[in-house]
Write an enzyme that holds these catalytic residues in place. Structure first.
Site, PDB file in Angstrom:
ATOM      1  N   LEU A  11      41.693 -77.119   7.777  1.00  0.00           N
ATOM      2  CA  LEU A  11      41.700 -78.564   7.512  1.00  0.00           C
ATOM      3  C   LEU A  11      40.365 -79.222   7.861  1.00  0.00           C
ATOM      4  CD1 LEU A  11      45.331 -79.454   8.622  1.00  0.00           C
ATOM      5  CD2 LEU A  11      44.385 -79.726   6.323  1.00  0.00           C
ATOM      6  N   SER A 129      32.734 -77.197  -6.531  1.00  0.00           N
ATOM      7  CA  SER A 129      31.586 -78.091  -6.398  1.00  0.00           C
ATOM      8  C   SER A 129      31.984 -79.549  -6.559  1.00  0.00           C
ATOM      9  CB  SER A 129      30.530 -77.766  -7.454  1.00  0.00           C
ATOM     10  OG  SER A 129      29.451 -78.664  -7.309  1.00  0.00           O
ATOM     11  N   LYS A 183      28.922 -69.987  -8.894  1.00  0.00           N
ATOM     12  CA  LYS A 183      28.718 -71.125  -7.975  1.00  0.00           C
ATOM     13  C   LYS A 183      27.359 -71.015  -7.278  1.00  0.00           C
ATOM     14  CE  LYS A 183      29.527 -74.825  -5.547  1.00  0.00           C
ATOM     15  NZ  LYS A 183      28.859 -74.804  -4.305  1.00  0.00           N
ATOM     16  N   HIS A 186      24.850 -72.141  -9.691  1.00  0.00           N
ATOM     17  CA  HIS A 186      24.971 -73.612  -9.755  1.00  0.00           C
ATOM     18  C   HIS A 186      24.120 -74.228  -8.641  1.00  0.00           C
ATOM     19  CE1 HIS A 186      26.725 -77.266  -8.012  1.00  0.00           C
ATOM     20  NE2 HIS A 186      27.141 -77.608  -9.232  1.00  0.00           N
ATOM     21  N   ASN A 187      24.243 -73.679  -7.443  1.00  0.00           N
ATOM     22  CA  ASN A 187      23.502 -74.239  -6.316  1.00  0.00           C
ATOM     23  C   ASN A 187      22.005 -74.010  -6.447  1.00  0.00           C
ATOM     24  OD1 ASN A 187      26.060 -74.788  -5.400  1.00  0.00           O
ATOM     25  ND2 ASN A 187      25.704 -74.068  -3.333  1.00  0.00           N
ATOM     26  N   GLU A 190      20.871 -76.627  -8.568  1.00  0.00           N
ATOM     27  CA  GLU A 190      20.917 -77.849  -7.735  1.00  0.00           C
ATOM     28  C   GLU A 190      19.629 -77.962  -6.896  1.00  0.00           C
ATOM     29  OE1 GLU A 190      24.699 -78.199  -5.522  1.00  0.00           O
ATOM     30  OE2 GLU A 190      23.510 -78.468  -3.714  1.00  0.00           O
TER      31      GLU A 190
HETATM   32  C1  6PG Z   1      28.513 -78.477  -4.166  1.00  0.00           C
HETATM   33  C2  6PG Z   1      27.362 -78.162  -3.271  1.00  0.00           C
HETATM   34  C3  6PG Z   1      27.770 -77.560  -1.970  1.00  0.00           C
HETATM   35  C4  6PG Z   1      26.637 -76.851  -1.315  1.00  0.00           C
HETATM   36  C5  6PG Z   1      25.466 -77.628  -0.868  1.00  0.00           C
HETATM   37  C6  6PG Z   1      24.250 -76.745  -0.825  1.00  0.00           C
HETATM   38  O1  6PG Z   1      28.479 -77.921  -5.236  1.00  0.00           O
HETATM   39  O2  6PG Z   1      29.385 -79.269  -3.794  1.00  0.00           O
HETATM   40  O3  6PG Z   1      26.575 -77.203  -3.949  1.00  0.00           O
HETATM   41  O4  6PG Z   1      28.763 -76.604  -2.183  1.00  0.00           O
HETATM   42  O5  6PG Z   1      27.098 -76.144  -0.221  1.00  0.00           O
HETATM   43  O6  6PG Z   1      25.172 -78.772  -1.545  1.00  0.00           O
HETATM   44  O7  6PG Z   1      23.887 -76.735   0.438  1.00  0.00           O
HETATM   45  P1  6PG Z   1      22.441 -76.615   1.038  1.00  0.00           P
HETATM   46  O8  6PG Z   1      21.536 -77.550   0.324  1.00  0.00           O
HETATM   47  O9  6PG Z   1      22.692 -77.014   2.453  1.00  0.00           O
HETATM   48  O10 6PG Z   1      22.090 -75.162   0.914  1.00  0.00           O
END
Ligand code: 6PG
Length: 472
Positions: A11, A129, A183, A186-187, A190
């Site tokens: 949780l 995400s 995923k 994806h990051n 990001e």
């Molecule tokens: C998401 C994000 C999340 C992720 C951080 C990356 O998709 O919601 O990608 O899952 O963990 O944003 O983290 P750092 O920048 O700390 O590596």
């Protein structure tokens, strides 16, 4: 309440929000947390008056779930997941399924899927995400692993996920660690886009001399365009407008310039290097974070390695939404997606993931951190041509590259002369210039390798493998 449809362990904020999301969508839930006080607090607070019950032990949790048991684990990636699986496994029955909703390393997920499937359980590694808000309101979900296990949770996750025009932002990604791999990538994307936007901000501040609100206005303009409209541009504008409650200065200017990371960007780059896929924009973003963290060294180096004299950079004007800088940002964002998609394409072959790149574009259109209007174009590109070697050669993206490349060149050249680092923008320029070059200078590298190490080379004019005694 009859037995619960769905169980959640852990949780934390993400776990709480995902279980509230499931309940809101009509699924009864049972929750377990290692600290019972946390469970009680949740049930008395955010979970009150809902079809959510608590449990005091893993045995109690298991007994309260209908079969096949669908259990979402929201605990820290790494050893805690293995420990939890070890505690749960003896309590499970054939057909029960575990879902890891954290950011696990995809090779760990590969191993866990194989182990659990060998015991006739289902295992899903699911990228989620969208942060805390996304988890509550509708995230993008990337489940991979046991196919039959996915079918058992499909009605649940299709309702929980963000919804876009052409459906929910969730699909079965593929076997083994496919969900967590997608995923991770994806990051990586990001990281790339975040750094691109940070570089644009830096140029607007240091070269154009804009204050926070003026820079925010530019991001606002960009967010109204097809190419840049996205969650990350939207929150950049918000961050830049936010003032420090004490004193009223731009809050971002009071934040230490050292970016942390939790691992997924690194895993993207390591996998890309292992798989032989160039991802220089993403790599530059990762390096930029690492270098930013060497803050003490940077401060000490500043007087030793002085900046060049001031040099103006042609960034455009607010009237044209900073056109050359916008061109640069668009292409570096496109390059981040292009490199990520190319990596997915290669991983799909190497791991036999059979990834549907158009479907991945579709589930990234809503809920997730890299959601952007551009993803519709990405979806279209892979729908038209599932074997597209690189997004850059899709006709729509190629037109963007050809039209915007002069702007990117101008900005990178100006930044170089002004001594302002733009690692993602300059890596993007090199990436595009390399990718469009029919001939690169690696013929000379091959010659050197053969010269000192007899590594042999191939010739352009005849087949075969050749060696020359270069030093005779
Ligand atoms: C998401 C994000 C999340 C992720 C951080 C990356 O998709 O919601 O990608 O899952 O963990 O944003 O983290 P750092 O920048 O700390 O590596």
């Amino acid at each position: 309440m009859d037995k619960a449809h769905f169980g959640l362990i852990g949780l934390g904020v993400m776990g709480e929000n995902l279980v509230l999301n499931a309940e809101r969508n009509g699924f009864s839930c049972v929750v377990y947390n290692r600290t019972t006080a946390k469970t009680e607090e949740f049930l008395a607070g955010r979970g009150a008056g809902k079809r959510i019950i608590g449990s005091t032990s893993l045995e109690d949790f298991i007994a309260k779930l209908e079969r096949p048991r669908r259990i979402l684990m929201m605990v820290k990636a790494g050893q805690p997941i293995d420990d939890l699986i070890a505690s749960l496994s003896p309590l499970l029955e054939e057909g029960d399924l575990l879902i890891d909703g954290g950011n696990s390393l995809y090779t760990d997920t590969e191993r866990r899927v194989a182990e659990l499937e060998s015991k006739s359980f289902g295992y899903i590694g699911m990228g989620v995400s969208g942060g805390a808000k996304g988890a509550l309101e509708g995230p993008s979900m990337m489940p991979g692993g046991t196919r039959s296990a996915y079918e058992a949770i499909e009605p649940l996750v299709r309702k929980m996920a963000a919804q876009v025009d052409d459906g929910p932002c969730v699909t079965y990604i593929g076997p083994g660690g496919a969900g967590h791999f997608v995923k991770t990538v994806h990051n990586g994307i990001e990281y790339g886009i975040e750094q691109v936007l940070a570089e644009a901000y830096d140029l607007l501040k240091r070269s154009a001399g804009f204050d926070g609100d003026a820079i925010a206005d530019v991001f606002g303009q960009w967010n109204a365009t097809e190419e840049l409209a996205s969650f990350l541009v939207e929150i950049t504008e918000v961050c830049l407008r936010t003032k420090d409650p004490e004193g009223g200065a731009d809050l971002v200017e009071l934040i230490v310039d050292a970016a942390g990371q939790k691992g997924t960007g690194l895993w993207t780059v390591v996998s890309a290097l292992e798989m032989g896929v160039p991802v220089p924009t993403v790599y530059a973003a990762l390096n930029a974070r690492v270098l930013s963290s060497q803050r003490v060294e940077r401060i000490a180096a500043a007087p030793v390695l002085p900046a060049p004299p001031a040099h103006p950079i042609e960034l455009g004007s607010p009237a044209d939404a900073m056109a050359p800088l916008q061109d640069a940002a668009v292409l570096a964002a496109i390059a981040s997606y292009a490199q990520g998609m190319a990596l997915l394409k290669e991983a799909s072959v190497l791991h036999d993931y059979r990834l549907d790149l158009a479907a991945i574009g579709q589930i990234w259109k809503g809920g997730c951190i890299i959601r952007a209007r551009l993803l519709q174009r990405i979806q279209n590109a892979y729908t038209t041509n599932p074997d597209l070697p690189n997004l850059l050669v899709d006709p729509w993206f190629a037109e963007q590259v050809n039209r915007r490349l002069p702007g990117l060149r101008q900005v990178v050249a100006g930044a170089a002369l002004a001594g302002i680092p733009v690692p993602c923008l300059s890596s993007t320029l090199d990436y595009i210039d390399s990718y469009r070059s029919p001939r690169l200078p690696q013929n000379l590298v091959q010659a050197m390798r053969d010269c000192f190490g007899a590594h042999t080379y191939e010739r352009v004019d005849r087949p075969g493998s050749f060696h020359t005694e270069w030093l005779d």
